[in-house]
Write a protein that holds these residues in place. Structure first.
Motif: not given
Length: 273
Positions: A145-163
């Motif tokens: 939900p990060h972007t919906t509340y005005g935040m970039a999703t960074v570490y979480e998306s980087m980690m899941m991009a490996q999967r």
């Protein structure tokens, strides 16, 4: 380990089950949970009696919905000044992942199976990004939900991009709270390795964990570390590290036991997945 207040800890022989336990807030983590998760990873690392870990959440609604934003808003994170803070420049940022990630933070190379029992979103990916594999209940969902509340999703998306494939992590990250990935879709793309009815989730995860735990611990841990090397390094560098892992993983007692099992001719009752 009974001192934990935000986790439930159970042992089933060589298997430990760690349950995120803040059901009133969908198992979201506050500072206390972050501290306890970190302590739990480190204690499990040093507990030779435990060979495999199952990680799950309390109830059937959520594995974890990430950071407890209400707790953060009222200042609970002041109990540890460096969580969510940074030093004199933006180059020194501290994140919840510093406490939650079993590999990067806990230095824990024992196999971890995540049993996802409901919603898994946002900061939950700090943990899911570093487990060996995921078993999900049929009703489980994944979103960020990060972007919906005005935040970039960074570490979480980087980690899941490996999967996950690029398009899938992009869509999950950019759709915010407006779309959720089903357990079935997660299985299709390889994020989840098995989908089971909710009532069978814990039994399935424990059965798989017990099977893995029946095998020699050094062989398990060296295998885990070797495969993670391939995610962290280039191919040639990982293969070079593999030379060292082969030598480190040699244990004469384990090899002798393995040879005894092989020579016994006993049939292993395997299961088709």
């Amino acid at each position: 380990m009974s001192r934990y207040e935000t986790l439930k800890y159970e042992e089933f022989g060589p298997v430990a089950r760690v349950t995120l336990h803040r059901p009133d807030v969908h198992n979201a983590f506050d500072v206390q949970m972050m501290r306890e998760v970190y302590a739990c990873w480190r204690e499990l690392r040093d507990n030779d009696d435990i060979r495999v870990i199952v990680l799950t959440g309390t109830g059937d609604k959520a594995f974890s919905t990430g950071l407890d934003r209400v707790a953060a808003a009222v200042g609970e994170d002041d109990r540890i000044p460096d969580i969510g803070r940074r030093g004199g420049t933006p180059m020194h940022q501290n994140e919840p992942g510093d406490w939650l990630m079993p590999k990067s933070s806990g230095k824990l190379w024992k196999p971890i199976i995540a049993a996802v029992n409901g919603m898994a979103c946002g900061g939950a990916f700090y943990m899911l990004g570093e487990v060996e594999f995921i078993i999900a209940a049929e009703h489980a969902t994944f979103f960020d939900p990060h972007t919906t509340y005005g935040m970039a999703t960074v570490y979480e998306s980087m980690m899941m991009a490996q999967r996950m494939p690029l398009g899938e992590i992009m869509r999950l990250s950019l759709m915010g709270s407006y779309e959720r990935m089903s357990a079935q879709r997660a299985h299709q793309i390889g994020l989840v390795q098995e989908v089971v009815p909710a009532e069978e989730l814990q039994e399935t995860a424990l059965r798989v964990a017990q099977t893995m735990a029946s095998q020699p611990p050094l062989a398990l841990q060296a295998t885990v570390r070797s495969i993670w090397y391939t995610r962290e390094m280039g191919y040639r560098q990982a293969m070079a590290a593999g030379d060292a892992m082969v030598q480190l993983a040699i244990d004469e007692d384990e090899l002798s036991e393995g040879q005894r099992v092989f020579k016994s001719g006993k049939r292993i009752d395997w299961r088709l997945r």
